[in-house]
Write a protein that holds these residues in place. Sequence first.
Motif, PDB file in Angstrom:
ATOM      1  N   LEU A  45      -0.260   1.796   5.497  1.00 31.14           N
ATOM      2  CA  LEU A  45      -1.284   3.505   5.870  1.00 31.14           C
ATOM      3  C   LEU A  45      -0.869   4.721   5.141  1.00 31.14           C
ATOM      4  O   LEU A  45      -1.611   5.244   4.583  1.00 31.14           O
ATOM      5  N   MET A  46       0.619   5.037   5.187  1.00 33.46           N
ATOM      6  CA  MET A  46       1.097   5.998   5.045  1.00 33.46           C
ATOM      7  C   MET A  46       1.067   5.976   3.466  1.00 33.46           C
ATOM      8  O   MET A  46       1.063   7.206   2.829  1.00 33.46           O
ATOM      9  N   ALA A  47       1.411   4.221   2.491  1.00 30.75           N
ATOM     10  CA  ALA A  47       1.231   5.010   1.277  1.00 30.75           C
ATOM     11  C   ALA A  47      -0.468   5.119   0.761  1.00 30.75           C
ATOM     12  O   ALA A  47      -0.030   5.522  -0.148  1.00 30.75           O
ATOM     13  N   GLU A  51       0.329   7.853  -2.614  1.00 30.11           N
ATOM     14  CA  GLU A  51       0.557   6.793  -3.760  1.00 30.11           C
ATOM     15  C   GLU A  51       0.149   7.956  -4.061  1.00 30.11           C
ATOM     16  O   GLU A  51       0.983   7.622  -5.438  1.00 30.11           O
ATOM     17  N   PRO A  52      -1.045   8.332  -4.439  1.00 29.75           N
ATOM     18  CA  PRO A  52      -1.519   8.987  -5.181  1.00 29.75           C
ATOM     19  C   PRO A  52      -1.120  10.245  -5.532  1.00 29.75           C
ATOM     20  O   PRO A  52      -0.913  10.934  -6.744  1.00 29.75           O
ATOM     21  N   ARG A  57       2.359  13.531 -10.420  1.00 31.07           N
ATOM     22  CA  ARG A  57       3.492  13.995 -10.434  1.00 31.07           C
ATOM     23  C   ARG A  57       4.096  13.137 -11.022  1.00 31.07           C
ATOM     24  O   ARG A  57       5.276  14.089 -12.012  1.00 31.07           O
ATOM     25  N   ALA A  58       4.615  11.670 -11.277  1.00 26.02           N
ATOM     26  CA  ALA A  58       4.716  11.066 -12.227  1.00 26.02           C
ATOM     27  C   ALA A  58       4.521  11.172 -13.241  1.00 26.02           C
ATOM     28  O   ALA A  58       5.510  11.294 -14.447  1.00 26.02           O
ATOM     29  N   ARG A  59       2.968  11.085 -13.877  1.00 21.24           N
ATOM     30  CA  ARG A  59       2.306  11.659 -15.205  1.00 21.24           C
ATOM     31  C   ARG A  59       2.481  13.014 -15.531  1.00 21.24           C
ATOM     32  O   ARG A  59       2.685  13.619 -16.956  1.00 21.24           O
ATOM     33  N   ARG A  76       4.988   1.755  -6.910  1.00 20.27           N
ATOM     34  CA  ARG A  76       4.215   0.557  -6.668  1.00 20.27           C
ATOM     35  C   ARG A  76       4.144  -0.330  -4.865  1.00 20.27           C
ATOM     36  O   ARG A  76       3.806  -0.999  -4.835  1.00 20.27           O
ATOM     37  N   ARG A  77       5.608   0.194  -5.031  1.00 17.26           N
ATOM     38  CA  ARG A  77       6.565  -0.883  -3.683  1.00 17.26           C
ATOM     39  C   ARG A  77       6.689   0.373  -2.286  1.00 17.26           C
ATOM     40  O   ARG A  77       7.736   0.614  -1.649  1.00 17.26           O
TER      41      ARG A  77
END
Length: 462
Positions: A45-47, A51-52, A57-59, A76-77
């Motif tokens: 649930l937290m992921a 994740e979004p 930030r990664a982009r 992704r994990r």
Amino acid sequence: MEPTDIAGLSQTLIALLEAGKTYFAQPWTYYQLAIVAGCYIAAWLMALRVEPWLEERARAIKGKPGLLRVIVSFMRRINWVFFLIFLVIAREIVLGLSWPSRTYLIGLALALGSAWLAIRVSSRIIHSKSLARLISLAIFTYVALGIVDLRPEAAAFLDQLAFQVGDLRISALFVLRTIIVATGFLWIANLMGNFLDSRIAAIEDLSPSFKALAGKVVKIGLIATAIMMALSSTGIDLTALTVFSGAVGVGLGFGLQKVVSNFVSGVIILADRSIKPGDTIELGETFGWIRELRARFVSVITRDGREYLIPNEDFITQQVVNWSFSDKLVRLDVDFGVSYDSDPHEVSKLAISAAGTVGRVLQAPSPVCWMTGFGASSLDFRLRFWISDPQGGLTNVRGQVLLGLWDIFKENGVNIPFPHREIILRSPVEVVSRDAPDAEARQTPQDRTARRKPSPGKPGAS
């Protein structure tokens, strides 16, 4: 499998089932399972929320593909990262409230989850996703058996699944070990081959063909060495494969004649340096430049963007035009004609000047223009010039020169003849428009009589 092996295997399985039955009869076992399941659901649930945000930030990371790849792998994990964090917190809480033996399943889930996360992230160095999953699953199985202390039992079970071929005993454990060892050696050999190939390609003093030949020899040698080491490390006697390899070699020689011929032709091409990467070649109707030399074929790219994979044998058995074998200078001819009222000396000067206006035309050797004959309706000329980049195309530079000739001839009043025909009538012809109202009135009585008289041989014609 012998009866004694089956009996031993059955006893091992029964002992494991009895131990599991005793352990799962305790209430704390189900409490631990509930804690592990709750930690996983909370992490999942937290992921979904985190994740979004991490992806956004990664982009924003630019120019660091290695760092971005690691971040994406963790992103992704991210649910497994939260899962391990929650397990650590839950284990510490349970240890503070109860006995350490009542945290066995939580610790086991923590160890297995950590191993799986580390293996999956480290497997990102393998570009093939299917191969990466297979290797990750194999390593995780081995590590998990060690964590639960079942590795000796699993090895004994696989070793009992065997059959005899002469003096050689082949078991499932032997096959699995051979595959793992051979895969490891081949992977290391491939990495070393690519590294050495890149180092050889960076040496500027070597020719491109020698670089390609040296890189292929190094890769083939390392792969052959890796296979020999893998077979030797698994206990296979290489001398026992002599007769078998001879029979297989004869069969491959007949069945793979073309493959072997192309491979040998590729070695010859690299050795005599008849063609090399970057050369502009013409083979049959294919005109382009060589992008890469492979063990079986040569990659040729044409001007329209098509990439032809031409077998090496064709470059040995057929006539090949290498436009840049000794140097890249190529002479091109453009034929044209002018009218007979033009001065041929002035036309030659104008043509040479027009060729000099094209950027790809070299000034040394300088363009020349020669009169080649007196044509039926024109003075015929041939303009010759040189270029040093045939891979840039031939038709386009000819077209630019022709446009230059058109412009300079138009500016200086030089006419370019074109075919035309003249029709000469021996007797005068009077052209009368039928639409004119007084056309009938201008006709004489003899004309009207001749018009009404039928033609001989065609009764009824008027």
